[in-house]
Motif scaffolding. Sequence first.
Motif, PDB file in Angstrom:
ATOM      1  N   TYR A 126       0.873  -1.173   0.000  1.00 50.01           N
ATOM      2  CA  TYR A 126       0.000   0.000   0.000  1.00 50.01           C
ATOM      3  C   TYR A 126       0.907   1.217   0.000  1.00 50.01           C
ATOM      4  O   TYR A 126       1.644   1.434   0.964  1.00 50.01           O
ATOM      5  CB  TYR A 126      -0.864  -0.024   1.263  1.00 50.01           C
ATOM      6  N   LEU A 127       0.884   1.981  -1.087  1.00 50.81           N
ATOM      7  CA  LEU A 127       1.760   3.142  -1.228  1.00 50.81           C
ATOM      8  C   LEU A 127       0.944   4.425  -1.300  1.00 50.81           C
ATOM      9  O   LEU A 127      -0.106   4.467  -1.951  1.00 50.81           O
ATOM     10  CB  LEU A 127       2.612   3.035  -2.492  1.00 50.81           C
ATOM     11  N   ALA A 128       1.439   5.469  -0.656  1.00 49.92           N
ATOM     12  CA  ALA A 128       0.810   6.780  -0.745  1.00 49.92           C
ATOM     13  C   ALA A 128       1.082   7.374  -2.120  1.00 49.92           C
ATOM     14  O   ALA A 128       2.165   7.220  -2.675  1.00 49.92           O
ATOM     15  CB  ALA A 128       1.365   7.691   0.342  1.00 49.92           C
ATOM     16  N   LYS A 129       0.079   8.057  -2.667  1.00 49.37           N
ATOM     17  CA  LYS A 129       0.238   8.746  -3.953  1.00 49.37           C
ATOM     18  C   LYS A 129       0.701  10.172  -3.709  1.00 49.37           C
ATOM     19  O   LYS A 129       0.213  10.806  -2.781  1.00 49.37           O
ATOM     20  CB  LYS A 129      -1.086   8.786  -4.718  1.00 49.37           C
ATOM     21  N   PRO A 130       1.564  10.648  -4.547  1.00 51.20           N
ATOM     22  CA  PRO A 130       2.313   9.911  -5.562  1.00 51.20           C
ATOM     23  C   PRO A 130       3.514   9.216  -4.930  1.00 51.20           C
ATOM     24  O   PRO A 130       4.208   9.816  -4.109  1.00 51.20           O
ATOM     25  CB  PRO A 130       2.774  10.994  -6.533  1.00 51.20           C
ATOM     26  N   PRO A 131       3.741   7.965  -5.296  1.00 48.30           N
ATOM     27  CA  PRO A 131       4.900   7.290  -4.713  1.00 48.30           C
ATOM     28  C   PRO A 131       6.196   7.830  -5.318  1.00 48.30           C
ATOM     29  O   PRO A 131       6.237   8.162  -6.496  1.00 48.30           O
ATOM     30  CB  PRO A 131       4.698   5.826  -5.094  1.00 48.30           C
ATOM     31  N   ALA A 132       7.197   7.924  -4.484  1.00 51.60           N
ATOM     32  CA  ALA A 132       8.516   8.275  -5.003  1.00 51.60           C
ATOM     33  C   ALA A 132       9.001   7.121  -5.865  1.00 51.60           C
ATOM     34  O   ALA A 132       8.661   5.965  -5.594  1.00 51.60           O
ATOM     35  CB  ALA A 132       9.475   8.510  -3.840  1.00 51.60           C
ATOM     36  N   PRO A 133       9.769   7.394  -6.923  1.00 46.87           N
ATOM     37  CA  PRO A 133      10.258   6.298  -7.753  1.00 46.87           C
ATOM     38  C   PRO A 133      10.959   5.208  -6.934  1.00 46.87           C
ATOM     39  O   PRO A 133      10.796   4.021  -7.204  1.00 46.87           O
ATOM     40  CB  PRO A 133      11.223   6.973  -8.729  1.00 46.87           C
ATOM     41  N   GLY A 134      11.695   5.593  -5.919  1.00 45.40           N
ATOM     42  CA  GLY A 134      12.368   4.602  -5.079  1.00 45.40           C
ATOM     43  C   GLY A 134      11.391   3.728  -4.317  1.00 45.40           C
ATOM     44  O   GLY A 134      11.625   2.540  -4.129  1.00 45.40           O
ATOM     45  N   GLU A 135      10.291   4.319  -3.878  1.00 42.02           N
ATOM     46  CA  GLU A 135       9.256   3.565  -3.152  1.00 42.02           C
ATOM     47  C   GLU A 135       8.605   2.529  -4.051  1.00 42.02           C
ATOM     48  O   GLU A 135       8.437   1.378  -3.678  1.00 42.02           O
ATOM     49  CB  GLU A 135       8.161   4.528  -2.677  1.00 42.02           C
ATOM     50  N   LEU A 136       8.213   2.962  -5.239  1.00 43.67           N
ATOM     51  CA  LEU A 136       7.581   2.041  -6.180  1.00 43.67           C
ATOM     52  C   LEU A 136       8.572   0.969  -6.605  1.00 43.67           C
ATOM     53  O   LEU A 136       8.228  -0.209  -6.705  1.00 43.67           O
ATOM     54  CB  LEU A 136       7.034   2.802  -7.387  1.00 43.67           C
TER      55      LEU A 136
END
Length: 125
Positions: A99-109
Amino acid sequence: MTRILLVEDDPVFMLALASNLTQAGYEVCQASTVAAARAALRDHSSDVMLLDMLLPDGDGFSLLPEVAAHAPELPVIILSSHHDPAAVVRALRAGAVDYLAKPPAPGELHAALQSLPLDLQIALE
């Protein structure tokens, strides 16, 4: 090539994320509603789903059981601008793998995709 089903109703965010994913070497199939996501699940095979929780014709929570029934091996990563801890728990219990917060940082995704099976691990920069 790894195929991502991107389910997102914000056209600007969808375009930016789809472009980023395509440049990273993924094939991206897009859907902007629950109905379009259902059709894409039925008509196309995907390796991972990125799913927005709030869509014009429903929510991602209603789609998670269908994904589990139709494609139990399909990992689902939730993307949401709502950061309610109860929603995170509910999504994970319903079958989402992250579950990622938008907008995800490229590193997070990238980290979320790296946690999936090896054939999905393409560099996302």
